[in-house]
Design a protein around this motif. Structure first.
Motif, PDB file in Angstrom:
ATOM      1  N   CYS A 246     -26.789 -76.279  -6.708  1.00  7.59           N
ATOM      2  CA  CYS A 246     -28.179 -76.698  -6.491  1.00  7.59           C
ATOM      3  C   CYS A 246     -28.261 -77.834  -5.474  1.00  7.59           C
ATOM      4  O   CYS A 246     -29.133 -77.830  -4.588  1.00  7.59           O
ATOM      5  CB  CYS A 246     -28.812 -77.138  -7.807  1.00  7.59           C
ATOM      6  N   TYR A 247     -27.356 -78.807  -5.585  1.00 11.04           N
ATOM      7  CA  TYR A 247     -27.406 -79.962  -4.691  1.00 11.04           C
ATOM      8  C   TYR A 247     -27.053 -79.571  -3.256  1.00 11.04           C
ATOM      9  O   TYR A 247     -27.700 -80.000  -2.303  1.00 11.04           O
ATOM     10  CB  TYR A 247     -26.456 -81.054  -5.177  1.00 11.04           C
ATOM     11  N   GLN A 248     -26.031 -78.743  -3.103  1.00  9.17           N
ATOM     12  CA  GLN A 248     -25.608 -78.351  -1.762  1.00  9.17           C
ATOM     13  C   GLN A 248     -26.650 -77.487  -1.052  1.00  9.17           C
ATOM     14  O   GLN A 248     -26.631 -77.377   0.174  1.00  9.17           O
ATOM     15  CB  GLN A 248     -24.270 -77.607  -1.832  1.00  9.17           C
ATOM     16  N   ASN A 249     -27.540 -76.860  -1.823  1.00 11.76           N
ATOM     17  CA  ASN A 249     -28.563 -75.996  -1.236  1.00 11.76           C
ATOM     18  C   ASN A 249     -29.976 -76.484  -1.561  1.00 11.76           C
ATOM     19  O   ASN A 249     -30.920 -75.695  -1.597  1.00 11.76           O
ATOM     20  CB  ASN A 249     -28.382 -74.566  -1.748  1.00 11.76           C
ATOM     21  N   LYS A 250     -30.118 -77.783  -1.790  1.00  9.56           N
ATOM     22  CA  LYS A 250     -31.395 -78.323  -2.271  1.00  9.56           C
ATOM     23  C   LYS A 250     -32.546 -78.108  -1.293  1.00  9.56           C
ATOM     24  O   LYS A 250     -33.705 -78.035  -1.704  1.00  9.56           O
ATOM     25  CB  LYS A 250     -31.254 -79.808  -2.595  1.00  9.56           C
ATOM     26  N   ASP A 251     -32.256 -77.993   0.001  1.00 10.15           N
ATOM     27  CA  ASP A 251     -33.317 -77.789   0.980  1.00 10.15           C
ATOM     28  C   ASP A 251     -33.793 -76.344   1.045  1.00 10.15           C
ATOM     29  O   ASP A 251     -34.831 -76.056   1.642  1.00 10.15           O
ATOM     30  CB  ASP A 251     -32.839 -78.220   2.374  1.00 10.15           C
ATOM     31  N   ASN A 252     -33.042 -75.441   0.432  1.00 11.19           N
ATOM     32  CA  ASN A 252     -33.361 -74.014   0.531  1.00 11.19           C
ATOM     33  C   ASN A 252     -33.731 -73.375  -0.807  1.00 11.19           C
ATOM     34  O   ASN A 252     -34.090 -72.192  -0.842  1.00 11.19           O
ATOM     35  CB  ASN A 252     -32.176 -73.252   1.122  1.00 11.19           C
ATOM     36  N   LEU A 253     -33.611 -74.135  -1.902  1.00 10.35           N
ATOM     37  CA  LEU A 253     -33.840 -73.572  -3.228  1.00 10.35           C
ATOM     38  C   LEU A 253     -35.050 -74.208  -3.904  1.00 10.35           C
ATOM     39  O   LEU A 253     -35.321 -75.396  -3.718  1.00 10.35           O
ATOM     40  CB  LEU A 253     -32.614 -73.776  -4.125  1.00 10.35           C
ATOM     41  N   SER A 254     -35.727 -73.407  -4.698  1.00 11.42           N
ATOM     42  CA  SER A 254     -36.751 -73.917  -5.614  1.00 11.42           C
ATOM     43  C   SER A 254     -36.288 -73.536  -7.009  1.00 11.42           C
ATOM     44  O   SER A 254     -36.594 -72.458  -7.503  1.00 11.42           O
ATOM     45  CB  SER A 254     -38.115 -73.300  -5.305  1.00 11.42           C
ATOM     46  N   ALA A 255     -35.503 -74.421  -7.617  1.00 13.35           N
ATOM     47  CA  ALA A 255     -34.870 -74.082  -8.893  1.00 13.35           C
ATOM     48  C   ALA A 255     -34.698 -75.334  -9.741  1.00 13.35           C
ATOM     49  O   ALA A 255     -34.097 -76.319  -9.309  1.00 13.35           O
ATOM     50  CB  ALA A 255     -33.511 -73.425  -8.655  1.00 13.35           C
TER      51      ALA A 255
END
Length: 222
Positions: free
Chosen positions: A111-120
């Protein structure tokens, strides 16, 4: 599904861009003396349109570890699939079952590594021989916090006072289950983006028990 919505001023209360839709949910997990109870509503909405009224928002990661999902349905389904796959690999390589803490921090890392691309926003909970019943809340951005009572989704904003008033430490299994059902039913009554049925999952050393409560039998009331 979605994590907490943050209304802003103006004619567009959810600050949506053209073509985007808002959605909502209510998820919850509470540990007790012998395990954990997870619960969630079942409504998947896109703005004012209910796309699925009987969705299962409690995903199984391992035999005794589960995840409550809120946010984009596509994002959270992909996340749980990845984490489930990595945990299976970890268990084969280590020769022992994964712990709840390992599962939660793996989820946090993705989640942290993809925080700019995820809504989770997710809640990871379960039972293991090391930490017994545990609950980890992972909101938008990838923070990971172990909690004694975790709530999430748009419906959670309506029940903070209720959960603060009703929560007690060292509750038994049935009392914890009743607490989760009542809290989610109140959120469903207030939040237009939460609804359908309540799904629950009780995880202990000796059992994994799933249940659903139909919409006409919700324990709403004093």
């Amino acid at each position: 599904m979605a994590s907490m919505l943050h209304p802003s001023q103006g004619s567009n209360p959810y600050n949506l861009k053209p073509g985007e839709v808002s959605s909502g949910t209510t998820i919850m997990a509470v540990p007790f003396s012998g395990g954990v109870v997870l619960g969630a509503d079942s409504r998947v909405s896109t703005g004012t349109y209910v796309a699925n009224r009987a969705s299962d928002k409690i995903a199984q990661l391992t035999e005794k570890i589960f995840c409550c999902r809120s946010g984009s349905a596509a994002d959270t389904q992909a996340l749980t699939d990845y984490v489930k796959f990595y945990l299976q690999q970890w268990e084969v390589e280590s020769g022992r079952p994964a712990t709840v803490k390992v599962a939660a921090h793996l989820m946090r890392k993705i989640c942290y590594q993809n925080k700019d691309n995820l809504s989770a926003g997710v809640i990871v909970a379960g039972w293991d021989p090391v930490g017994k019943g545990q609950v980890y809340n992972i909101p938008l951005g990838g923070t990971c916090i172990e909690m004694k009572c975790a709530i999430g989704g748009s419906g959670s904003t309506y029940i903070y006072g209720l959960t603060d008033a009703l929560y007690k430490e060292n509750m038994g299994k049935q009392e914890t289950l009743d607490f989760v059902k009542k809290s989610i039913s109140h959120a469903m009554a207030r939040d237009g983006s939460s609804g359908g049925i309540i799904r629950t999952c009780v995880v202990t050393e000796g059992e994994v028990a799933r249940e659903y409560i139909p919409g006409n039998k919700l324990p709403y009331g004093p």
